[in-house]
Design a protein around this motif. Structure first.
Motif, short mmCIF file in Angstrom:
data_model
loop_
_atom_site.label_atom_id
_atom_site.label_comp_id
_atom_site.label_asym_id
_atom_site.label_seq_id
_atom_site.Cartn_x
_atom_site.Cartn_y
_atom_site.Cartn_z
N PHE A 1 54.64 18.76 52.02
CA PHE A 1 53.73 18.50 51.02
C PHE A 1 54.47 18.37 49.60
CE2 PHE A 1 51.51 21.23 53.99
CZ PHE A 1 50.52 20.66 54.52
N TYR B 1 55.69 18.69 46.23
CA TYR B 1 55.68 19.71 45.12
C TYR B 1 56.46 19.35 44.17
CZ TYR B 1 54.35 24.77 44.24
OH TYR B 1 53.89 25.79 43.86
N TYR C 1 59.59 18.84 48.42
CA TYR C 1 58.64 18.84 49.23
C TYR C 1 58.74 20.43 49.71
CZ TYR C 1 58.28 14.03 49.46
OH TYR C 1 58.28 12.49 49.03
#
Length: 215
Positions: free
Chosen positions: A156, A158, A162
């Motif tokens: 994900f 961030y 990730y």
């Protein structure tokens, strides 16, 4: 991994190797029979048991193989340390290594930490120094495979990196491919080759993505 360093980065028996995140000596063992007495190996890690075992079982027979315990913060593996990787200074002189290996190290580090390590590698490498480093590189192909549910990690976004677990971001960290390459190129390094791994579901012999880097 050592074969990659020999065949693709031209590691010679009389050269000096730094193994960052050496653990229990996984990369040291295949070098015991390859490096000559003129060559040398240094490894450091935050893992006390691994450093103790290697120091007691490898160094006495191979004195040119040395291991150091360092206390560097990592929220997953060393959460009580005071020194951040972004501030850590490698305990070695300038221009003393021909090859640096980092296996599954940058996959647990924040961007500012990696930038500092690349700066320190630039300092301790000779003018012909090379780097073997593994990453989780996020690009169009790996993104597509993750979206298809084929990846062992679902990353994900961030911020500028990730993570597979927002609650523990350093457990598994991925980077946009262009961003990762740029971190090296900003210090004057060149990307010799990228060997993409199978972590995202592609067919590959290696799990993580491998960057082979030269001056």
């Amino acid at each position: 991994m050592i074969d990659f360093c020999r065949e693709k980065l031209n590691l010679q028996p009389d050269e000096n190797v730094l193994d960052i995140g050496c653990g229990i000596g996984r990369l040291a063992f295949p070098l015991l029979e390859y490096l000559s007495e003129e060559g040398g190996y240094e490894g450091f890690d935050t893992f006390p048991v691994g450093i103790k075992w290697c120091t007691e079982n490898i160094t006495p027979e191979f004195p040119n193989f040395r291991f150091q315990l360092v206390d560097i913060f990592n929220s997953t593996y060393n959460p009580y340390a005071q020194t951040k990787a972004a501030d850590f200074v490698f305990p070695y002189e300038d221009d003393c290594f021909d090859l640096i290996m980092l296996n599954s190290v940058f996959t647990h580090m924040m961007p500012e930490d990696i930038m500092n390590y690349i700066k320190e590698m630039d300092r301790v490498l000779t003018d012909k120094g090379r780097i073997f480093a593994t990453f989780f590189l996020v690009n169009e192909e790996s993104n597509a495979l993750m979206n298809q549910g084929k990846s062992t990690h679902d990353f994900f976004k961030y911020g500028i990196f990730y993570t597979a677990d927002p609650k523990d971001p350093m457990d598994a960290v991925g980077y946009d491919e262009k961003f990762a390459l740029n971190m090296f190129e900003q210090r004057g390094f060149k990307i010799k080759e990228i060997l993409f791994g199978g972590w995202c579901g592609r067919k590959a012999n290696n799990h993580q993505d491998i960057l082979l880097v030269t001056r």
